[in-house]
Design an enzyme around this catalytic site. Structure first.
Site, PDB file in Angstrom:
ATOM      1  N   LYS A   1       0.845  -1.205   0.000  1.00  0.00           N
ATOM      2  CA  LYS A   1       0.000   0.000   0.000  1.00  0.00           C
ATOM      3  C   LYS A   1       0.880   1.256   0.000  1.00  0.00           C
ATOM      4  O   LYS A   1       0.609   2.215  -0.722  1.00  0.00           O
ATOM      5  CB  LYS A   1      -0.925   0.003   1.232  1.00  0.00           C
ATOM      6  CG  LYS A   1      -2.101  -0.945   1.074  1.00  0.00           C
ATOM      7  CD  LYS A   1      -2.864  -1.170   2.366  1.00  0.00           C
ATOM      8  CE  LYS A   1      -3.913  -2.263   2.163  1.00  0.00           C
ATOM      9  NZ  LYS A   1      -4.540  -2.718   3.404  1.00  0.00           N
TER      10      LYS A   1
ATOM     11  N   GLN B   1      -4.604  -1.292   9.628  1.00  0.00           N
ATOM     12  CA  GLN B   1      -4.558  -2.633   9.042  1.00  0.00           C
ATOM     13  C   GLN B   1      -5.143  -3.654  10.021  1.00  0.00           C
ATOM     14  O   GLN B   1      -4.733  -3.722  11.177  1.00  0.00           O
ATOM     15  CB  GLN B   1      -3.098  -2.994   8.706  1.00  0.00           C
ATOM     16  CG  GLN B   1      -2.929  -4.308   7.990  1.00  0.00           C
ATOM     17  CD  GLN B   1      -3.550  -4.327   6.596  1.00  0.00           C
ATOM     18  OE1 GLN B   1      -3.401  -3.400   5.817  1.00  0.00           O
ATOM     19  NE2 GLN B   1      -4.265  -5.402   6.288  1.00  0.00           N
TER      20      GLN B   1
ATOM     21  N   ASP C   1     -11.180   3.325   4.129  1.00  0.00           N
ATOM     22  CA  ASP C   1     -11.551   1.910   4.044  1.00  0.00           C
ATOM     23  C   ASP C   1     -13.072   1.739   4.060  1.00  0.00           C
ATOM     24  O   ASP C   1     -13.580   0.663   3.731  1.00  0.00           O
ATOM     25  CB  ASP C   1     -10.985   1.164   5.265  1.00  0.00           C
ATOM     26  CG  ASP C   1      -9.872   0.199   4.894  1.00  0.00           C
ATOM     27  OD1 ASP C   1      -9.725  -0.099   3.696  1.00  0.00           O
ATOM     28  OD2 ASP C   1      -9.160  -0.258   5.814  1.00  0.00           O
TER      29      ASP C   1
END
Ligand code: NAD
Length: 298
Positions: free
Chosen positions: A54, A98, A121
């Protein structure tokens, strides 16, 4: 006739290129780069790989990447303090924590602490609610990527029968919401669904997000159906091999003889997820600064 293979890698590459060009234009206008902060707690090897890729993809798309790698024993108070700092940092447009977090940390509490307008997200309940009622927010990256591939192939989805297999908060439920918003007739199937093959057989669109290797068989599909395979499953290694093969939730070889189009695993949905994360970060940056962006066009 064999199905068209939907090339997620190529699709993702073109999305990343588009986002990269718009991110450069953003920098020229805003006087700073769009910024994505990624927080990793602990040493989970798969998460380390995801966070690394990422970060690289963010830099490649002309954005700033802020990586925060914290030790596994980080306390909830320390993690929440970092999230609070990132919420208030004007250089940070998007925040991603994460998952999974180490067991002593409450994932829902951490997600709830992220500013919904930086929640690229799309996991915050505010963004789940916005999606449910049709307000502007952030949509989770994997289902949004699936939706982009579906509309690219099928155009208008109005009236099409869509079956989503799996009802997780990060894939199945938002996927169903997106299809519903696009006027498809949506069925959500899950582990308690009766006669799943019969349910799938009526679908023009099948999205499989189950996590069971090759569960959806070719003879479950309506001929010509468009099949999006979200699953990522590693088979047991063949004799002599160090690692097993990666397969999806759909039995690809048989399914491609029946479907009209299908995403492969790997190389289908997977590459789209990071590309959409960059897209969401670009969108967040424009909203934060108040620069117009034709969001529906990317
Ligand atoms: P999850 O485990 O949270 O949810 C799985 C869902 O499948 C559940 O809702 C359950 O009801 C349903 N299910 C389980 N067994 C079933 C059965 N026999 N019949 C019908 N439904 C059944 O999983 P998730 O997080 O939604 O992920 C699903 C898969 O997608 C996993 O393989 C995951 O690795 C993969 N995934 C891929 C990406 C990507 O970027 N490509 C992103 C997220 C998840």
């Amino acid at each position: 006739m064999a199905a068209e293979i939907i090339d997620g890698k190529a699709f993702a590459a073109s999305l990343r290129e588009k986002v990269g060009a718009l991110a450069a234009a953003f920098e020229a206008q805003a006087g700073r780069k769009a910024g994505l902060a990624v927080v990793l707690v602990g040493e989970d090897p798969a998460s380390q790989v995801y966070v690394g890729s990422k970060g690289k993809a963010t830099l490649a798309a002309n954005m700033a990447s802020f990586e925060h790698r914290l030790p596994a024993e980080t306390s909830a108070a320390e993690l929440l303090a970092l999230v609070d700092r990132l919420n208030r940092d004007p250089a940070v447009d998007g925040i991603l924590v994460q998952l999974p977090l180490p067991g002593h940390l409450d994932e829902q509490a951490v997600i709830a602490a992220i500013d919904p307008d930086k929640d690229v997200d799309g996991f915050h309940v505010i963004n789940a609610g916005r999606l449910a009622v049709g307000q502007r927010g952030f949509v989770p990256c994997t289902p949004l990527g699936c939706m982009m591939m579906l509309t690219d192939r099928l155009g208008d989805l109005s009236g099409l029968e869509a079956v989503v297999i799996g009802r997780s908060n990060i894939v199945g439920k938002p996927m169903a919401q997106l299809l519903l918003a696009a006027n498809a007739t949506v069925t959500m199937a899950h582990s308690r669904t009766k006669d799943l093959p019969d349910v799938v057989r009526r679908a023009d669109i099948v999205v499989a997000a189950v996590g069971r290797a090759e569960m959806v068989k070719g003879d479950w599909l309506k001929p010509g159906a468009t099949v999006i395979d979200v699953g990522i499953n590693r088979l047991a290694p063949e004799p002599g091999a160090a690692k097993g093969r990666l397969v999806g939730d759909v039995a690809f070889e048989k399914a491609r003889e029946v479907a009209g189009a299908i995403t492969p695993v790997p190389g289908g949905v997977g590459p789209m997820t990071i590309a959409v994360l960059l897209r969401n970060t670009l969108v967040a940056a424009h909203r934060n600064v108040g620069i117009a962006l034709a969001e529906d066009a990317i």
